[in-house]
Design a protein around this motif. Structure first.
Motif, PDB file in Angstrom:
ATOM      1  N   LEU A 196       0.826  -1.207   0.000  1.00  0.00           N
ATOM      2  CA  LEU A 196       0.000   0.000   0.000  1.00  0.00           C
ATOM      3  C   LEU A 196       0.860   1.256   0.000  1.00  0.00           C
ATOM      4  O   LEU A 196       0.348   2.369  -0.017  1.00  0.00           O
ATOM      5  CB  LEU A 196      -0.908   0.004   1.233  1.00  0.00           C
ATOM      6  CG  LEU A 196      -1.969  -1.089   1.301  1.00  0.00           C
ATOM      7  CD1 LEU A 196      -2.564  -1.158   2.702  1.00  0.00           C
ATOM      8  CD2 LEU A 196      -3.070  -0.786   0.285  1.00  0.00           C
ATOM      9  N   ASN A 197       2.176   1.086   0.056  1.00  0.00           N
ATOM     10  CA  ASN A 197       3.118   2.198   0.100  1.00  0.00           C
ATOM     11  C   ASN A 197       2.831   3.107   1.297  1.00  0.00           C
ATOM     12  O   ASN A 197       2.802   4.325   1.195  1.00  0.00           O
ATOM     13  CB  ASN A 197       3.078   2.992  -1.208  1.00  0.00           C
ATOM     14  CG  ASN A 197       4.317   3.843  -1.392  1.00  0.00           C
ATOM     15  OD1 ASN A 197       5.343   3.610  -0.737  1.00  0.00           O
ATOM     16  ND2 ASN A 197       4.223   4.843  -2.247  1.00  0.00           N
ATOM     17  N   PRO A 202      -9.240   0.104   4.344  1.00  0.00           N
ATOM     18  CA  PRO A 202     -10.015  -1.027   3.791  1.00  0.00           C
ATOM     19  C   PRO A 202      -9.206  -2.329   3.768  1.00  0.00           C
ATOM     20  O   PRO A 202      -9.721  -3.390   4.146  1.00  0.00           O
ATOM     21  CB  PRO A 202     -10.344  -0.573   2.370  1.00  0.00           C
ATOM     22  CG  PRO A 202     -10.171   0.909   2.359  1.00  0.00           C
ATOM     23  CD  PRO A 202      -9.147   1.223   3.389  1.00  0.00           C
ATOM     24  N   SER A 203      -7.955  -2.246   3.377  1.00  0.00           N
ATOM     25  CA  SER A 203      -7.133  -3.452   3.310  1.00  0.00           C
ATOM     26  C   SER A 203      -6.887  -4.015   4.699  1.00  0.00           C
ATOM     27  O   SER A 203      -6.840  -5.235   4.895  1.00  0.00           O
ATOM     28  CB  SER A 203      -5.779  -3.139   2.656  1.00  0.00           C
ATOM     29  OG  SER A 203      -5.985  -2.549   1.406  1.00  0.00           O
ATOM     30  N   LEU A 204      -6.721  -3.112   5.666  1.00  0.00           N
ATOM     31  CA  LEU A 204      -6.485  -3.577   7.029  1.00  0.00           C
ATOM     32  C   LEU A 204      -7.707  -4.317   7.558  1.00  0.00           C
ATOM     33  O   LEU A 204      -7.598  -5.350   8.222  1.00  0.00           O
ATOM     34  CB  LEU A 204      -6.162  -2.395   7.948  1.00  0.00           C
ATOM     35  CG  LEU A 204      -4.755  -1.816   7.795  1.00  0.00           C
ATOM     36  CD1 LEU A 204      -4.622  -0.528   8.590  1.00  0.00           C
ATOM     37  CD2 LEU A 204      -3.707  -2.832   8.247  1.00  0.00           C
ATOM     38  N   GLU A 205      -8.875  -3.802   7.257  1.00  0.00           N
ATOM     39  CA  GLU A 205     -10.095  -4.437   7.753  1.00  0.00           C
ATOM     40  C   GLU A 205     -10.280  -5.820   7.139  1.00  0.00           C
ATOM     41  O   GLU A 205     -10.678  -6.770   7.819  1.00  0.00           O
ATOM     42  CB  GLU A 205     -11.303  -3.530   7.484  1.00  0.00           C
ATOM     43  CG  GLU A 205     -11.398  -2.456   8.566  1.00  0.00           C
ATOM     44  CD  GLU A 205     -12.334  -1.299   8.215  1.00  0.00           C
ATOM     45  OE1 GLU A 205     -12.954  -1.342   7.137  1.00  0.00           O
ATOM     46  OE2 GLU A 205     -12.414  -0.361   9.037  1.00  0.00           O
ATOM     47  N   GLN A 206      -9.953  -5.923   5.864  1.00  0.00           N
ATOM     48  CA  GLN A 206      -9.994  -7.221   5.200  1.00  0.00           C
ATOM     49  C   GLN A 206      -9.037  -8.201   5.872  1.00  0.00           C
ATOM     50  O   GLN A 206      -9.364  -9.364   6.123  1.00  0.00           O
ATOM     51  CB  GLN A 206      -9.559  -7.056   3.750  1.00  0.00           C
ATOM     52  CG  GLN A 206     -10.669  -7.315   2.759  1.00  0.00           C
ATOM     53  CD  GLN A 206     -10.144  -7.206   1.349  1.00  0.00           C
ATOM     54  OE1 GLN A 206      -9.112  -6.587   1.116  1.00  0.00           O
ATOM     55  NE2 GLN A 206     -10.856  -7.791   0.417  1.00  0.00           N
ATOM     56  N   LEU A 254     -10.303  -3.392  15.283  1.00  0.00           N
ATOM     57  CA  LEU A 254      -9.280  -2.471  14.813  1.00  0.00           C
ATOM     58  C   LEU A 254      -9.501  -1.198  15.612  1.00  0.00           C
ATOM     59  O   LEU A 254     -10.557  -0.577  15.509  1.00  0.00           O
ATOM     60  CB  LEU A 254      -9.519  -2.215  13.323  1.00  0.00           C
ATOM     61  CG  LEU A 254      -8.427  -1.542  12.519  1.00  0.00           C
ATOM     62  CD1 LEU A 254      -7.221  -2.456  12.392  1.00  0.00           C
ATOM     63  CD2 LEU A 254      -8.952  -1.198  11.132  1.00  0.00           C
ATOM     64  N   GLN A 255      -8.514  -0.834  16.437  1.00  0.00           N
ATOM     65  CA  GLN A 255      -8.711   0.358  17.244  1.00  0.00           C
ATOM     66  C   GLN A 255      -7.793   1.456  16.717  1.00  0.00           C
ATOM     67  O   GLN A 255      -6.597   1.249  16.570  1.00  0.00           O
ATOM     68  CB  GLN A 255      -8.376   0.024  18.692  1.00  0.00           C
ATOM     69  CG  GLN A 255      -8.791   1.097  19.655  1.00  0.00           C
ATOM     70  CD  GLN A 255      -8.693   0.599  21.090  1.00  0.00           C
ATOM     71  OE1 GLN A 255      -9.176  -0.490  21.424  1.00  0.00           O
ATOM     72  NE2 GLN A 255      -8.034   1.384  21.921  1.00  0.00           N
ATOM     73  N   ILE A 256      -8.367   2.600  16.434  1.00  0.00           N
ATOM     74  CA  ILE A 256      -7.579   3.673  15.820  1.00  0.00           C
ATOM     75  C   ILE A 256      -7.570   4.901  16.721  1.00  0.00           C
ATOM     76  O   ILE A 256      -8.632   5.382  17.127  1.00  0.00           O
ATOM     77  CB  ILE A 256      -8.155   4.024  14.433  1.00  0.00           C
ATOM     78  CG1 ILE A 256      -7.907   2.837  13.480  1.00  0.00           C
ATOM     79  CG2 ILE A 256      -7.500   5.287  13.869  1.00  0.00           C
ATOM     80  CD1 ILE A 256      -8.611   2.923  12.172  1.00  0.00           C
ATOM     81  N   SER A 257      -6.391   5.374  17.081  1.00  0.00           N
ATOM     82  CA  SER A 257      -6.282   6.604  17.867  1.00  0.00           C
ATOM     83  C   SER A 257      -5.669   7.680  16.979  1.00  0.00           C
ATOM     84  O   SER A 257      -4.594   7.482  16.419  1.00  0.00           O
ATOM     85  CB  SER A 257      -5.376   6.415  19.082  1.00  0.00           C
ATOM     86  OG  SER A 257      -5.502   5.106  19.600  1.00  0.00           O
ATOM     87  N   THR A 258      -6.371   8.805  16.876  1.00  0.00           N
ATOM     88  CA  THR A 258      -5.875   9.861  15.983  1.00  0.00           C
ATOM     89  C   THR A 258      -5.287  11.011  16.792  1.00  0.00           C
ATOM     90  O   THR A 258      -5.263  10.974  18.024  1.00  0.00           O
ATOM     91  CB  THR A 258      -7.009  10.403  15.104  1.00  0.00           C
ATOM     92  OG1 THR A 258      -8.035  10.883  15.967  1.00  0.00           O
ATOM     93  CG2 THR A 258      -7.560   9.317  14.215  1.00  0.00           C
TER      94      THR A 258
END
Lengths: 438, 438
Positions: free
Chosen positions: B305-306, B340-344, B354-358
């Motif tokens: 995914l670069n 999207p690729s990570l969720e797949q 998948l927990q995302i902290s911004t």
């Protein structure tokens, strides 16, 4: 153009014998002046490709861009070195080729850009006014074989040492014709902001009408005489390699003017049109020693000064008083450069004087067989004189008659001659399409 | 620099044994932003030549020019093809090399410009982010032998098929270092709008002070961590070919920072400085199946995914419940592309979420021996926590310690750590001049 069968199919599969017509389309600065216009030429090129042609596009820099770039160079150094000038100037076309290739992609087509050094377009090393020596066709052929539209940068090349060169004003025309010659293209279409080649500038002479076709030789005369439709060099190359050139408007679909060999002419016209160059100066060298090689010496001198001399006349005095008078014309802007050398030259010859007449215009009638029919020159002089216009010089050769008149009378002279020689009247022509060489 | 005797003169005439020092000077966009500034760098280059050096100048495009050009391309096509983008972008440097060569001539010097394809600078074919493979030194050597200052276009090259390529943002640094490496230059001077490499950005931490020198390895860490002084790739090449790099201001004569091998360091410092990258996101994959090769699979996925991943941690659950937690950081701008690729990927692993902290910032301390001294990481965490800054992630390797804090607290964290580790204090240094490699 529809796909055509080649004359002599050389074996192989049936589709091998089917050669697609190849068209080179050149667009000048006003045709690529902004993104919308670039999109327009992308569509034009794709349309032509969809009709079954292989298409090569040659573009200039956006209008005004070359001037902007050269101004930068002049800001740094009043007389910038030619090599570096060309490096700067070549960027103008570099931007437009890539934008044009992208615009073709944006319209769903395939395209690659090619710079002068990428083909390469090999030129001599005369920076800012280089002459094309050869164009490598391989990269374009490969692009076409992949279904791409090849977009080639006009105006630029490289010398044999890989220095970037440019071809001078109007050089993109020359690139287009040279590319067309290298590829053996069926036609080179020059899209411009005029509708074609006219019998006379319609802004000067409202009766001036568009020519359907003109032979190379006459176009060469017109181009070199101030009808700023094409760079002279491009016509020379077209003639040498027999490339049919179609000059037409970027802003309409109408047919323009075909420049072709004499035997492909669409109409049987003898007189093609009138050109006018204002701001001319006439120089007379009076009473020079009459020695062999005098004129040759003079022309070498002027060539060294890079002065464009025209209408050179050489008259020889009586046998008992062998003094020669020589006169010629040159553009006003070049007089200052030439005058000191001319005065020196006079001194060496013991000539009695240098007489300079300024504010003249050269009005030229272009056609075929003008020398062999002295009646034409006579009619020209008479009709101008009858209308009170003084003709102060005349030169005649096979393809043109030029006369010198006062600048203020030039436009009127054009209109008078246009009528005298009935240039507006067109011989009935075959439809243009059928004359497009297969 | 004064001419130096070579170590092993190889016969011939005495002057043959005398090698002139060779300096590559690179000027960025603000240093060539207008004609006056270009004149200034022309004078700088000539001054250096008069002091007895061979001088090669590498220039970027005028500041803002590359953006203007790329905007044109984006107007035509939202995602323009890289090949054509590079053709357009390369014109920026093409104009400045020629103007710089002309400016040197205007000051009485001799100079030639060289474009990427003229040397050539050969790169791979990764348009818009190409990597230099080699630089041909012949044309520059010839120019220097003629007493010229060679002016080389930064940022651009050609791939083996003669397509124009560009090296990405900051690519002119890489050109300069690669040219210096090819020529075996004595030093590569990078003139920029900052005065050198700082222990911390002085706009954030007023105590941030300029480093006299920094080893390649640490500079590499700083460059890759958002200290936007040099392109990372340029430091890699400098390290590989042992090119001394001098980062200095275009607007003052003061010495900047030398980037050198560790054994040429001017001062004995262990901790070099602090870098900060804001706009980071932390991604946690929770409860994935614990199978061999899991992390490898993930990193391949992200590389495809670069996406630039950092601070990757992998923790394994208890033996009776072998589930793995994996976390890593990436720039906010790249999350949308990766999500999207990570969720797949998660789905395939049967992971629970998948927990995302911004809105995080990565604050990094760069130095040597940071892994082998656990006391440093401990002091870092304690000093931040004591001041109420929550450290939500930590990664340690030999040359850096990075911690994650809230974006809003990042600047304060930098100042606290700058004081904690006494980065402002400088060890006494030898005078810089004597360290310039002979």
């Amino acid at each position: 153009m529809k796909p055509t069968e080649t004359e002599t199919p050389i074996g192989g599969l049936p589709f091998k014998s089917r050669r697609r017509p190849l068209i080179v389309k050149k667009f000048g600065g006003t045709s690529v002046a902004n993104i919308d216009r670039i999109r327009r030429i992308a569509r034009l090129a794709l349309e032509s490709q969809r009709e079954g042609n292989d298409v090569v596009v040659v573009v200039s820099a956006m209008s005004g861009e070359t001037d902007r770039l050269l101004k930068l160079a002049h800001q740094v150094l009043p007389l910038p070195e030619g090599r570096e000038m060309d490096v700067i100037a070549a960027t103008g076309e570099q931007v437009t080729v890539a934008l044009t290739a992208l615009a073709i992609q944006a319209e769903g087509g395939k395209s690659s850009s090619f710079l002068g050094h990428q083909l390469p377009v090999i030129t001599d090393s005369a920076f800012t006014r280089a002459r094309i020596q050869c164009v490598e066709q391989g990269p374009i052929r490969e692009a076409l074989a992949r279904g791409q539209i090849a977009v080639v940068a006009g105006f630029q090349g490289v010398d044999p040492r890989n220095n970037i060169t440019t071809l001078g004003r109007g050089g993109s025309d020359t690139t287009a014709v040279a590319v067309a010659a290298a590829l053996g293209a069926d036609v080179c279409e020059i899209y411009t902001d005029v509708e074609g080649v006219f019998t006379a500038d319609p802004r000067v002479c409202p009766a001036g009408s568009k020519l359907k076709s003109i032979p190379y030789e006459e176009m060469l005369e017109l181009a070199s005489l101030g009808a700023k439709v094409l760079q002279v060099r491009s016509v020379e190359i077209a003639m040498k390699y027999n490339v049919p050139v179609h000059v037409r408007s970027s802003f309409s679909d109408e047919e323009g003017t075909l420049i072709v060999p004499r035997d492909k002419m669409l109409e049987s016209r003898r007189l093609m049109g009138l050109a006018c160059e204002k701001g001319q100066v006439r120089v007379e060298l009076i009473g020079a020693e009459c020695r062999p090689g005098l004129v040759a010496e003079l022309t070498y001198l002027l060539a060294d000064l890079n002065v464009s001399v025209d209408m050179l006349c050489h008259s020889r005095g009586a046998v008992e008083n062998p003094r020669a008078d020589i006169s010629f014309t040159l553009p006003e802007g070049e007089l200052r450069r030439a005058q000191p050398s001319l005065e020196q030259f006079l001194g060496k010859l013991g000539a009695t004087g240098l007489q300079i007449s300024t504010d003249l215009a050269k009005v030229t009638l272009v056609g075929i067989g003008l020398r062999s029919d002295p009646g034409i020159a006579a009619r020209l002089c008479r009709s101008l004189t009858q209308q009170g216009i003084h003709v102060s010089g005349l030169s005649v050769n096979e393809l043109r008659i030029s006369c010198l008149v006062e600048s203020g009378a030039a436009d009127r002279a054009i209109c008078i001659l246009h009528e005298t020689f009935e240039l507006a009247g067109e011989a009935p022509a075959e439809p243009l399409a059928s004359a497009t060489p297969a």
